[in-house]
Design a protein around this motif. Structure first.
Motif: not given
Length: 384
Positions: A47, A117, A125, A127-129, A133-135, A140
């Motif tokens: 991430y 960002t 973003d 790979s978050y989507r 995963f939501d920081p 993490a």
């Protein structure tokens, strides 16, 4: 604890310093070329890293027991500690059973989140989507991601202030060189500055040299031999792919914590032996199906030699300084080790090693006294 994966930087395989080394040029600072960074990694996705932006926004490192463990290792800088300190701390937490380690970014302000960002070179973003995963909600997983690379000016070709190497007529600049202004650590900017100044000086020095130098004599047989060696992977019909060699070198030899993070004589000698075997026995089996793979095969050879020389220098320096950590000598030794370790090729596969004292007495800023400073993070592997 979570396995600490590492990587061999695929775009930094030490090609320039290794070409120079084979030509007989002296290298220095090589023991600082094994380095890394705290990375946010969940076993599948990477991430990001604990870089300046994340540090400034107030990232917090916690272990599996919820402790903010950096208090123990650097109570002043905490998560803003040098990467070598935080990498060792993360590894120690894992090795002593308090892993996995997490980075907590949930308290970031909306403005900091937008800034991250916007300015990240590789926005996480996507790979978050993909992973959900939501920081702003999730912690993490964080690991020490280690590599051998010649990309940061920590070690490499030894040059003088005119960018002349130890071989007359050969000049070098940028990250291929040991950057004396860099020391063993930098925070941003110095690499680019060194590239610009070094490039300018090396170009000027090379032009001056060429005006005085005569026409060189080319050695036809040597050229043919070098060409044959470089193209040899194309002549094999099967064998190991360059990627398989990289993976073997990375996973089995370089990145285990007992070599890349906490080192001792026995493990360094074993790893150097493995790299010797890889260079002598495995490298000649690497095959290439096309020109691209042929280039990668040559890069793999350079990376293996780079790793061997790096670990050789680590074994030579009997102290802890910068990225270099020795279990037997867990302190920065300013009494006996204010010196450079210099490597040069000897014969076909030998390494000649010499030391050169740092002329500390000529520096504008003098240390008040020379002493041994204990490392803030100390770890000794259990026997066996």
């Amino acid at each position: 604890g979570m396995k600490l994966p590492g990587y061999v930087a695929a775009n930094c395989t030490g090609d320039a310093p290794m070409m120079a080394y084979r030509a007989g040029v002296e290298l220095t600072g090589m023991e600082f070329c094994i380095n890394g960074h705290p990375a946010f990694y969940d076993g599948r996705y990477l991430y990001g890293a604990l870089d300046n932006l994340v540090q400034a926004a107030g990232a917090i490192l916690v272990n599996s027991q919820g402790e903010r463990f950096m208090e123990r290792y650097d109570p002043v800088l905490m998560e803003r500690a040098k990467w070598q300190v935080s990498c060792r701390a993360i590894a120690k937490e894992n090795l002593e059973g308090r892993g996995p380690v997490y980075v907590d970014m949930t308290k970031f302000s909306q403005g900091d989140r937008q800034l991250l960002t916007k300015f990240r070179l590789n926005p996480p973003d996507r790979s978050y989507r993909e992973t959900g995963f939501d920081p702003s909600r999730d912690k993490a997983p964080c690991i020490a991601r280690m590599r051998v690379a010649s990309s940061c000016g920590e070690g490499g070709i030894k040059i003088d202030t005119r960018c002349q190497t130890s071989l007359p007529g050969l000049f070098a600049a940028g990250a291929a060189c040991y950057n004396p202004a860099h020391g063993t650590y930098t925070v941003g900017g110095v690499n680019l500055a060194f590239c610009n100044v070094g490039g300018y000086r090396a170009g000027e020095s090379a032009a001056d040299y060429c005006q005085k130098a005569g026409q060189p004599q080319l050695e036809g047989r040597q050229i043919e031999h070098l060409k044959e060696a470089a193209l040899s992977p194309l002549n094999r019909k099967r064998g190991l792919s360059p990627d398989e060699l990289f993976a073997r070198m990375r996973d089995d030899i370089i990145t285990p914590a007992g070599v890349s993070i906490f080192r001792n004589e026995k493990r360094l000698k074993a790893a150097i032996g493995q790299l010797d075997k890889l260079i002598v026995e495995t490298l000649p089996q690497v095959w290439a199906k096309d020109a691209h793979q042929m280039v990668k095969a040559n890069e793999a050879g350079n990376a293996a030699l780079m790793a061997k020389l790096t670990l050789t220098a680590c074994l030579e320096r009997n102290e802890t300084r910068g990225w270099q950590y020795r279990e037997e000598f867990p302190y920065q030794d300013d009494i006996d080790w204010l010196k450079w370790v210099i490597l040069r090729r000897q014969g076909e596969s030998g390494v000649a090693i010499r030391h050169e004292a740092i002329p500390i007495e000529s520096y504008q800023v003098q240390p008040k006294e020379r002493r041994r400073l204990p490392s803030p993070v100390q770890y000794t592997f259990p026997k066996g």
